[in-house]
Enzyme design. Structure first.
Site, PDB file in Angstrom:
ATOM      1  N   SER A 242       3.691  -2.617   0.456  1.00 19.61           N
ATOM      2  CA  SER A 242       2.948  -3.736  -0.148  1.00 19.61           C
ATOM      3  C   SER A 242       3.874  -4.656  -0.934  1.00 19.61           C
ATOM      4  O   SER A 242       3.736  -5.883  -0.893  1.00 19.61           O
ATOM      5  CB  SER A 242       1.811  -3.231  -1.035  1.00 19.61           C
ATOM      6  OG  SER A 242       2.288  -2.292  -1.974  1.00 19.61           O
ATOM      7  N   HIS A 272      -0.209   4.221   3.396  1.00 18.44           N
ATOM      8  CA  HIS A 272       0.115   3.622   2.088  1.00 18.44           C
ATOM      9  C   HIS A 272      -1.138   3.720   1.211  1.00 18.44           C
ATOM     10  O   HIS A 272      -1.627   4.810   0.958  1.00 18.44           O
ATOM     11  CB  HIS A 272       0.602   2.190   2.345  1.00 18.44           C
ATOM     12  CG  HIS A 272       1.251   1.501   1.189  1.00 18.44           C
ATOM     13  ND1 HIS A 272       1.683   2.138   0.060  1.00 18.44           N
ATOM     14  CD2 HIS A 272       1.559   0.171   0.985  1.00 18.44           C
ATOM     15  CE1 HIS A 272       2.230   1.257  -0.781  1.00 18.44           C
ATOM     16  NE2 HIS A 272       2.156   0.054  -0.238  1.00 18.44           N
ATOM     17  N   HIS A 318       6.246  11.710   0.369  1.00 24.79           N
ATOM     18  CA  HIS A 318       6.616  10.372  -0.094  1.00 24.79           C
ATOM     19  C   HIS A 318       7.881   9.895   0.604  1.00 24.79           C
ATOM     20  O   HIS A 318       8.740  10.706   0.962  1.00 24.79           O
ATOM     21  CB  HIS A 318       6.835  10.361  -1.615  1.00 24.79           C
ATOM     22  CG  HIS A 318       6.735   8.982  -2.187  1.00 24.79           C
ATOM     23  ND1 HIS A 318       7.812   8.156  -2.310  1.00 24.79           N
ATOM     24  CD2 HIS A 318       5.661   8.278  -2.630  1.00 24.79           C
ATOM     25  CE1 HIS A 318       7.415   6.995  -2.816  1.00 24.79           C
ATOM     26  NE2 HIS A 318       6.117   7.036  -3.023  1.00 24.79           N
ATOM     27  N   ARG A 327       3.006   9.545 -11.465  1.00 26.94           N
ATOM     28  CA  ARG A 327       1.730   8.820 -11.496  1.00 26.94           C
ATOM     29  C   ARG A 327       0.584   9.788 -11.207  1.00 26.94           C
ATOM     30  O   ARG A 327      -0.517   9.642 -11.716  1.00 26.94           O
ATOM     31  CB  ARG A 327       1.731   7.685 -10.459  1.00 26.94           C
ATOM     32  CG  ARG A 327       2.824   6.659 -10.695  1.00 26.94           C
ATOM     33  CD  ARG A 327       2.932   5.668  -9.555  1.00 26.94           C
ATOM     34  NE  ARG A 327       3.261   6.303  -8.287  1.00 26.94           N
ATOM     35  CZ  ARG A 327       3.294   5.681  -7.115  1.00 26.94           C
ATOM     36  NH1 ARG A 327       3.009   4.388  -7.045  1.00 26.94           N
ATOM     37  NH2 ARG A 327       3.613   6.322  -6.010  1.00 26.94           N
ATOM     38  N   ASP A 373      -1.725   9.195  -4.764  1.00 30.11           N
ATOM     39  CA  ASP A 373      -3.063   9.143  -4.178  1.00 30.11           C
ATOM     40  C   ASP A 373      -3.784  10.485  -4.148  1.00 30.11           C
ATOM     41  O   ASP A 373      -4.966  10.541  -3.831  1.00 30.11           O
ATOM     42  CB  ASP A 373      -2.976   8.596  -2.746  1.00 30.11           C
ATOM     43  CG  ASP A 373      -2.493   7.160  -2.727  1.00 30.11           C
ATOM     44  OD1 ASP A 373      -2.955   6.386  -3.579  1.00 30.11           O
ATOM     45  OD2 ASP A 373      -1.651   6.816  -1.890  1.00 30.11           O
TER      46      ASP A 373
END
Ligand code: HAX
Length: 439
Positions: A242, A272, A318, A327, A373
């Site tokens: 992105s 993604h 990843h 995160r 995620d």
């Protein structure tokens, strides 16, 4: 069909040639990169620069040099909140310094002045079929706003190159100001058929405004989650899809609206940003099949079944990171503090105990650890946002903060149009043959 037949007939041979290049000659050098990098999606190829954030494979993201815990601690907090103001994070990304509370509030106030949406945007969104994917609506809304680009207007009036960044900043502020309202409107329209225009409350910060407009939760804390969510999803250096899509489009001097729409279109891929919705879907399937408290063996088998059916396990692995994504950790800590007994949270924790082992046994993924995620959907679900095809929109609101900061700096530093060079497969094979010749 003729095209289909012709391509199918050629494919086995082409695939084999690429496999040989990737597996047997990955280390052969082509100019300054390797064949492994050329055929392997440029993984880890050092060819971009940014000072806004950096992902260390063994540590995770740093925003302007600060880890996530350091960032959350250092930034001024929203009123009555333990979480920072999103305006403070934008200041940090743009300026490179931790703002005072007044400076962070100034960004939030600036957003407040620019948040209102034009009528045509409401009309356009209302006219779209309700089954349209929310990311399509989101990207379309951003593109529709291009009509208002200051950069595009000034460019055509002959703006000097040294001034590009100011027009880019103006567009970026206008755009980031509007995104929470666009996202909340799409949410209320698509799932609740509500068509009422939304209003920004200048007394509330970015996170609180978003939570109020979403009207999702009677549980306290959704504004806290919104602040955390937007901050941790903001930036992940320049090479992720992105960020890179925004950078690439912006490098042609496309304005922030065109470029950010491109960024969203890259974010929506299942490898993604769509992984957050896929991940919750996977978790809910587990719960449907085994209930809220599956045995380790049941989870283990379910994970293997996913792999054996040719799918990836969403939320794990990843491109760069080789450790648990900080995160992910920030969200897990948030959830453990606020709703430790939630059934879905406990299920996500059980999965965390099993999936890395399964991925290690399979031996393909370079990192078996959870990424951002793996848990974000679980948190949204707890607060009542259960329409999980909406989750990537939330990611997009956060991601805008990072990619627009990079966009402004790219224009400020006069970064050129991107134009990497392609090779043919035959050329790569010739390089391999040359490298194999005795000197
Ligand atoms: N499940 C199954 N297989 C996996 C896997 C996973 N979670 N992660 C990696 N692999 C596989 C890859 O598909 C690849 O297989 P092939 O050789 O057959 O192509 C192999 O392991 C090597 O992959 P890698 O080098 O470790 O990882 P990549 O850099 O190619 O891909 C991905 C990174 C994030 C795309 C990958 O780990 C993946 O597909 N994960 C699941 C989807 C996901 O969670 N995506 C979100 C990532 C975070 C993000 O960007 N959010 O927006």
């Amino acid at each position: 069909m003729i095209l289909n037949e012709k391509i199918s007939a050629q494919l086995p041979a082409w695939r084999e040639r690429i496999r040989v290049l990737a597996k047997e000659h990955a280390d052969v050098v082509v100019d300054t990169v390797t064949i492994g990098e050329v055929v392997g999606g440029m993984r880890d190829t050092k060819s971009l620069y940014t000072d806004i954030s950096y992902v260390d494979p063994s540590e995770g993201i740093r925003f302007r040099g600060m880890t996530i815990p350091e960032t959350l601690k250092a930034l001024p907090k929203a009123r009555g909140s333990k979480m920072p103001m999103v305006g403070g994070l934008y200041y940090l990304l743009m300026v490179g310094e931790v703002p005072s509370k007044e400076q962070a509030m100034e960004v939030d106030e600036e957003w407040g002045k620019r948040a209102e949406l034009p009528d045509y945007l409401y009309k356009m969104l209302k006219a779209m079929p309700r089954e349209t994917h929310p990311m399509t609506l989101f990207s379309q809304a951003v593109l529709a706003l291009q009509n208002e680009s200051v950069f595009a207007k000034r460019y055509h009036e002959g703006m000097k190159k040294e001034e590009y960044w100011e027009a880019a900043l103006e567009d970026s502020l206008n755009l980031t100001a509007k995104l929470p309202m666009i996202a909340a409107f799409i949410y209320r329209l698509k799932y609740f058929n509500e068509t009422k225009k939304l209003k920004w409350n200048p007394k509330q910060d970015y996170g609180m405004n978003f939570a109020r407009m979403m009207k999702v939760s009677d549980k306290k804390g959704y504004a806290e989650l919104a602040r955390l969510y937007f901050i941790i999803h903001s930036d992940h250096e320049s090479g992720n899809a992105s960020a890179h899509a925004m950078h690439l489009a912006g490098s042609t001097l496309s304005d922030a609206y065109y470029s950010f729409s491109a960024s969203l279109n890259a974010l929506v891929g299942p490898l993604h940003g769509l992984a957050n919705q896929e991940c919750l879907g996977w978790l809910l399937q587990v719960r449907k099949q085994f209930g809220g408290n599956p045995s380790r063996d049941e989870l283990y088998k379910f994970a293997w079944d996913t792999l054996n059916s040719g799918k990836v396990i969403p939320g794990y692995g990843h491109g760069v990171l080789r450790v648990i994504d900080p995160r992910f950790t920030a969200q897990l800590e948030f959830a453990r503090k606020r709703f430790p007994d939630d059934e879905l949270l406990r299920l996500a924790e059980m999965v965390l105990d099993v999936v890395p082992q399964v991925l290690k046994e399979q031996g393909k993924a370079k990192s078996p650890a959870p990424n951002v995620d793996a848990i974000s959907g679980t948190l949204q679900y707890y607060y009542g946002v259960r329409e999980f095809d909406f989750y990537t929109v939330l990611f997009g609101v956060g991601r805008a903060l990072g990619v627009t900061s990079n966009y402004v700096w790219a224009r400020a530093l006069g970064q050129p149009i991107e134009r990497p060079k392609s090779m043919t497969t035959k050329m790569l094979e010739e390089i391999v043959q040359e490298a194999a010749q005795p000197l």
